[in-house]
Design an enzyme around this catalytic site. Structure first.
Site, short mmCIF file in Angstrom:
data_model
loop_
_atom_site.label_atom_id
_atom_site.label_comp_id
_atom_site.label_asym_id
_atom_site.label_seq_id
_atom_site.Cartn_x
_atom_site.Cartn_y
_atom_site.Cartn_z
CG HIS A 21 -3.88 3.18 -1.50
ND1 HIS A 21 -3.64 4.54 -1.70
CD2 HIS A 21 -3.02 2.79 -0.50
CE1 HIS A 21 -2.68 4.92 -0.87
NE2 HIS A 21 -2.29 3.89 -0.14
CG HIS B 153 2.07 3.35 -1.70
ND1 HIS B 153 2.83 2.86 -0.66
CD2 HIS B 153 1.00 3.93 -1.14
CE1 HIS B 153 2.22 3.14 0.48
NE2 HIS B 153 1.12 3.80 0.23
CD GLU C 174 1.59 7.24 -0.26
OE1 GLU C 174 0.42 7.03 -0.68
OE2 GLU C 174 1.92 7.13 0.94
#
Length: 398
Positions: A149, A223, A361
């Site tokens: 991420h 997210h 996601e």
């Protein structure tokens, strides 16, 4: 017609608010004339309030979009985080359906990406490195040997600039951030905007755009952890999930895709028809063992273009709430909240245990920079990264 109300004396909020109000539209300008800093709407529109400060004193605000039906979505400028989505059940009772915190400090220090804009590269990059145009770029290894991420200080930990924007579809908020060349090891200055629009058709539309001044890689997503029964009410294992995907990307023991596009047929990964999530989550399947549940990317069945297609449909039989997700992306990561471990206290004051929320996601595939056969995530100067995801909320009684 909107009726604007003003709260919070401007002298308590700092000059950041004055600059913001000069760019707002409509009657909100009245707040500046009155010397006041927070604007709200009485029925629908956009509300803004202070949400604390970062360690260096940067102000963080929370915005709430409300549509004509009373559905509302909250965001903070720290991480572009979705703090709440309030929608009715089949009986008209409204609850927040995303996990989160009620204070900035927990978002800063404890957040497992609740509601965040994740980037510069959402999901994992294997070995925390990739090669682009013959040059190797080294990233932060913040997830075992891999980068997750965007690294140690990804987009989820930046304060984004916010402004209200006019759209034909509903209330909208634009968040903007400029990621400098070399941030977290990524090449190129990346200019990013994310527009959240709440429509009167009860849809939350998220439009992402980005440009760069050097070749780079980019993969952005939101997210949020969803529980359609309501935040803090317990497990999502009784939810029914449909994923519009005939294939998925199996992973190794560190959750990096092997490169295979495997058929879901005959496996616990077959969600082509609505299936209770808990039905197969404990099966003795190597991929389930690696993920401690579901934490995988599904390859969406879609035309070879950038049109919006249905990716997922989530249903909570008890409340009757339904969420449909459409996207222009080629994949969707389904994460069943496997690492929630009763150490986090959520917005409602209840603790979060394993599988008390799930993430869906929309994305390009994990580790695409190291997998030449996956859809490319390379962005070059003169090109524009553009993706859209729509969350539609309804009930089984509508």
């Amino acid at each position: 017609m909107r009726t604007w109300h003003c709260e919070w004396p401007r002298e308590n909020c700092g000059t950041r608010y004055s600059a913001l109000f000069t760019s707002t539209i409509g009657s909100g300008a009245l707040c500046l004339a009155l010397g006041l800093a927070t604007m709200t709407t009485s029925a629908y529109g956009i509300e803004m309030r202070p949400f604390g400060e970062t360690e260096d004193g940067t102000a963080v605000e929370e915005y709430t979009l409300t549509n004509e039906n009373g559905i509302s979505v909250g965001f903070i400028t720290y991480g572009g985080i979705v703090t709440s989505i309030n929608v009715p059940d089949r009986d008209g009772n409204t609850d927040n359906v995303v996990l989160g915190f009620d204070n900035l400090e927990d978002y800063r220090t404890k957040n497992p990406y609740f509601g965040t804009i994740t980037g510069r590269y959402a999901n994992r990059i294997g070995g925390a490195s990739f090669m682009l145009d013959g040059e190797t770029y080294t990233l932060a290894a913040n997830n075992g040997p891999n980068s997750l991420h965007g690294g140690e200080t990804g987009f989820d930990k930046q304060v984004w600039n916010a402004r209200e924007v006019e759209t034909d579809e509903g209330e909208a908020l634009e968040l903007a951030y400029v990621s400098p060349d070399g941030e977290e090891g990524y090449p190129g200055t990346l200019d990013v905007t994310v527009v959240y629009t709440l429509t009167n058709d009860d849809e939350l539309r998220v439009d992402y755009t980005a440009t760069t001044d050097k070749p780079t890689v980019v993969n952005l997503t939101s997210h949020s952890y969803f529980n359609l029964g309501g935040e803090g009410t317990g497990t999502i294992l009784d939810h029914e999930l449909m994923l519009n995907a005939s294939r998925y990307t199996p992973v190794d023991e560190t959750l990096i895709p092997t490169g295979e596009l495997a058929e879901v047929a005959g496996t616990p990964f077959d969600f082509r028809e609505a299936t209770v999530i808990g039905e197969r989550v404990r099966e003795n399947h190597q991929q389930i063992v690696y993920g401690r549940g579901y934490d995988h990317n599904w390859v969406l069945d879609r035309p070879d273009d950038d049109s919006l297609v249905l990716a997922a449909r989530l249903h909570d039989p008890e409340s009757g709430r339904i969420m449909e997700i459409e996207t222009t992306e080629p994949g969707i990561q389904f994460y069943s909240g496997n690492f929630l471990d009763a150490t986090l206290v959520g917005t409602s004051g209840n603790i979060y245990r394993q599988s008390d929320g799930l993430a869906l996601e929309t994305q390009h595939f994990p580790d695409s920079p190291n997998k030449p056969d996956f859809p490319s995530t390379v962005l070059r100067p003169g090109e524009t990264y553009e993706t859209t995801t729509v969350h539609r909320f309804l009930t089984d009684g509508s």
